[in-house]
Design an enzyme around this catalytic site. Sequence first.
Site, mmCIF file in Angstrom:
data_model
loop_
_atom_site.group_PDB
_atom_site.id
_atom_site.type_symbol
_atom_site.label_atom_id
_atom_site.label_comp_id
_atom_site.label_asym_id
_atom_site.label_seq_id
_atom_site.Cartn_x
_atom_site.Cartn_y
_atom_site.Cartn_z
ATOM 1 N N ILE A 134 0.854 -1.210 0.000
ATOM 2 C CA ILE A 134 0.000 0.000 0.000
ATOM 3 C C ILE A 134 0.881 1.248 0.000
ATOM 4 O O ILE A 134 1.688 1.435 0.910
ATOM 5 C CB ILE A 134 -0.920 0.038 1.255
ATOM 6 N N GLY A 148 1.324 -17.580 4.833
ATOM 7 C CA GLY A 148 2.552 -16.798 4.705
ATOM 8 C C GLY A 148 2.465 -15.359 5.178
ATOM 9 O O GLY A 148 3.352 -14.566 4.899
ATOM 10 N N LYS A 179 5.054 -0.402 12.742
ATOM 11 C CA LYS A 179 4.542 0.314 11.561
ATOM 12 C C LYS A 179 3.947 1.652 11.968
ATOM 13 O O LYS A 179 4.163 2.672 11.296
ATOM 14 C CB LYS A 179 3.495 -0.555 10.855
HETATM 15 P P1 NDP Z 1 12.378 -14.156 4.771
HETATM 16 O O1 NDP Z 1 12.661 -14.800 6.075
HETATM 17 O O2 NDP Z 1 11.480 -14.839 3.819
HETATM 18 O O3 NDP Z 1 13.763 -13.879 4.008
HETATM 19 C C1 NDP Z 1 14.906 -13.362 4.645
HETATM 20 C C2 NDP Z 1 16.080 -13.482 3.687
HETATM 21 O O4 NDP Z 1 17.219 -12.843 4.255
HETATM 22 C C3 NDP Z 1 16.475 -14.925 3.412
HETATM 23 O O5 NDP Z 1 16.895 -15.070 2.086
HETATM 24 C C4 NDP Z 1 17.659 -15.140 4.371
HETATM 25 O O6 NDP Z 1 18.602 -16.076 3.891
HETATM 26 C C5 NDP Z 1 18.289 -13.765 4.349
HETATM 27 N N1 NDP Z 1 19.022 -13.453 5.580
HETATM 28 C C6 NDP Z 1 18.537 -13.391 6.829
HETATM 29 N N2 NDP Z 1 19.518 -13.080 7.692
HETATM 30 C C7 NDP Z 1 20.634 -12.958 6.969
HETATM 31 C C8 NDP Z 1 21.986 -12.669 7.295
HETATM 32 N N3 NDP Z 1 22.358 -12.427 8.549
HETATM 33 N N4 NDP Z 1 22.886 -12.617 6.282
HETATM 34 C C9 NDP Z 1 22.520 -12.840 5.008
HETATM 35 N N5 NDP Z 1 21.251 -13.127 4.644
HETATM 36 C C10 NDP Z 1 20.330 -13.186 5.615
HETATM 37 O O7 NDP Z 1 11.828 -12.686 5.109
HETATM 38 P P2 NDP Z 1 10.780 -11.824 4.274
HETATM 39 O O8 NDP Z 1 11.197 -11.746 2.862
HETATM 40 O O9 NDP Z 1 9.394 -12.253 4.611
HETATM 41 O O10 NDP Z 1 10.956 -10.397 4.982
HETATM 42 C C11 NDP Z 1 12.091 -9.599 4.736
HETATM 43 C C12 NDP Z 1 11.868 -8.212 5.364
HETATM 44 O O11 NDP Z 1 10.741 -7.608 4.774
HETATM 45 C C13 NDP Z 1 11.598 -8.241 6.870
HETATM 46 O O12 NDP Z 1 12.179 -7.093 7.446
HETATM 47 C C14 NDP Z 1 10.081 -8.164 6.940
HETATM 48 O O13 NDP Z 1 9.627 -7.612 8.156
HETATM 49 C C15 NDP Z 1 9.804 -7.246 5.780
HETATM 50 N N6 NDP Z 1 8.463 -7.365 5.239
HETATM 51 C C16 NDP Z 1 7.972 -8.572 4.885
HETATM 52 C C17 NDP Z 1 6.695 -8.694 4.362
HETATM 53 C C18 NDP Z 1 6.139 -10.012 3.957
HETATM 54 O O14 NDP Z 1 4.954 -10.067 3.595
HETATM 55 N N7 NDP Z 1 6.922 -11.086 3.973
HETATM 56 C C19 NDP Z 1 5.829 -7.513 4.180
HETATM 57 C C20 NDP Z 1 6.462 -6.263 4.538
HETATM 58 C C21 NDP Z 1 7.717 -6.202 5.069
HETATM 59 P P3 NDP Z 1 18.189 -17.645 3.689
HETATM 60 O O15 NDP Z 1 17.300 -17.645 2.489
HETATM 61 O O16 NDP Z 1 19.477 -18.319 3.452
HETATM 62 O O17 NDP Z 1 17.496 -18.046 4.950
HETATM 63 N N1 HSE Z 2 3.277 -10.226 9.610
HETATM 64 C C1 HSE Z 2 2.968 -9.018 8.905
HETATM 65 C C2 HSE Z 2 1.457 -8.918 8.805
HETATM 66 C C3 HSE Z 2 3.629 -9.055 7.533
HETATM 67 O O1 HSE Z 2 0.753 -9.886 9.149
HETATM 68 O O2 HSE Z 2 0.945 -7.877 8.435
HETATM 69 C C4 HSE Z 2 3.655 -7.721 6.866
HETATM 70 O O3 HSE Z 2 4.433 -6.789 7.545
#
Ligand code: NDP
Ligand code: HSE
Length: 417
Positions: free
Chosen positions: A127, A178, A196
């Site tokens: 959004i 998810g 947020k």
């Molecule tokens: P995931 O857990 O799916 O992915 C995290 C990624 O970062 C993975 O690829 C992981 O590696 C990598 N990673 C984590 N720690 C390290 C490290 N120390 N060094 C190198 N790589 C690292 O998270 P999301 O994609 O769901 O979320 C990512 C960010 O986005 C978070 O801050 C979350 O709050 C934010 N966010 C997420 C939303 C969602 O809907 N998922 C919505 C809005 C914000 P590996 O693959 O090897 O585990």
């Molecule tokens: N866990 C969060 C939610 C993901 O349910 O809205 C998006 O920040």
Amino acid sequence: LGHGTVGSALVRLIDQQHDTISTRNGVDLVVSKIAVRDISKHHGLTSARILTDDPWSIVRDPEIDLVVEVMGGVESTLPLVLTALEHGKPVITANKELLAAHGATLFAAAETAGVDLLFEASVCGGIPVVRPMRESLRGEPIRRVLGIMNGTTNYILTKMSEDGAAYHDALREAQELGFAEADPSADVDGHDAAAKLSILASTAFGMTISAADVHREGITALDPGDISIARRLGYEVKLVGIAEQGDDGSVLARVHLVMVPQGHPLAAVRGSYNAVVIDGQYSGTLMFYGRGAGGEPTASAVLGDVIDASLNLLRSTCAGMGRLQPAHLESMSSSSGEYLVPLEVADEPGVLHVVSGVFARHGVSIAAAEQDRVGSVARLVFLTHRADEDSVQACLTELRMLPIVGRVGGVLRVLGE
Ligand code: NDP
Ligand code: HSE
């Protein structure tokens, strides 16, 4: 930095949109390196050849123009983002936890380095709400920002109220779909929404407001029976974040369960959807609605920021946050409103008299009351007139100590103007 739900969706989006972005904006986006924790998990991907497990090799690489942080985490992520900024690289982040804890430090570092730190995706995923607030509403005195900012809890509450689902079943479904954070307490205890809200409040009021400045209550004390009562009275129960500025400039920011009148636009926000309402003095009420979570919606918001930061880089400019003032905060105890108080009491003569006496002693006036029988106990529900938070909390404390009171339900506040 990161190739999980959001990072992998972003890489796909850049691949699909590359030519359009290049034609429209004159920007040639190339994903040159991706840091993950465990490379072996990503074998077989087309992007596998550019993976590294050393994020420092990205933030210090002079060949890399711009860094996207979608790995999450706070303490280990902060030095990486600071280093990228210090090396003159704009940073795009979706990490609300990081910004809510260290926003002031990060924005100061970006300002010093003269580069962008953009974060649209950190609040309500796909959004667009941060940029409208930073740009379109730059001259608008914003009075209040409120919204449903967590998809997991909204999904759980919708399932409980519409399908009569049990809390744990609804949470499990949200996890399977998810939306939920790795540690579900981030969602159900209100931490995610508080992070947020602190980012939105900082942007709206030009203050450094952190997650710790937000009064926070989660959804775990809610009984399905309380939802039924609220609905019968014409309300939907939602976990809402509210940040409002008083006439003296102080800000009260809070996340808690709210009874939203069924005619209010937030009442219609169902399932994992999010919505943010902004009340401006001159703009009036604005509402932003859509998918607040999920790989593709969030990656779309990240990509918009990436293109903006790339263009700014080419023009040797950046979009600062402006000068953030220290937070001038109001405490929750100074707030007031109307409350729904559910109780379970012994079904005996004189009980109603004792209970209503407690309300009277604390100056809490009852607007409506209802009683029915659940098994061997009586279920009492009081709706109060406008009352002070302090008085209601004192009243609840005294009620909990009475032997005739079996349960004091999670208090529900009515959404006010
Ligand atoms: P995931 O857990 O799916 O992915 C995290 C990624 O970062 C993975 O690829 C992981 O590696 C990598 N990673 C984590 N720690 C390290 C490290 N120390 N060094 C190198 N790589 C690292 O998270 P999301 O994609 O769901 O979320 C990512 C960010 O986005 C978070 O801050 C979350 O709050 C934010 N966010 C997420 C939303 C969602 O809907 N998922 C919505 C809005 C914000 P590996 O693959 O090897 O585990
Ligand atoms: N866990 C969060 C939610 C993901 O349910 O809205 C998006 O920040």
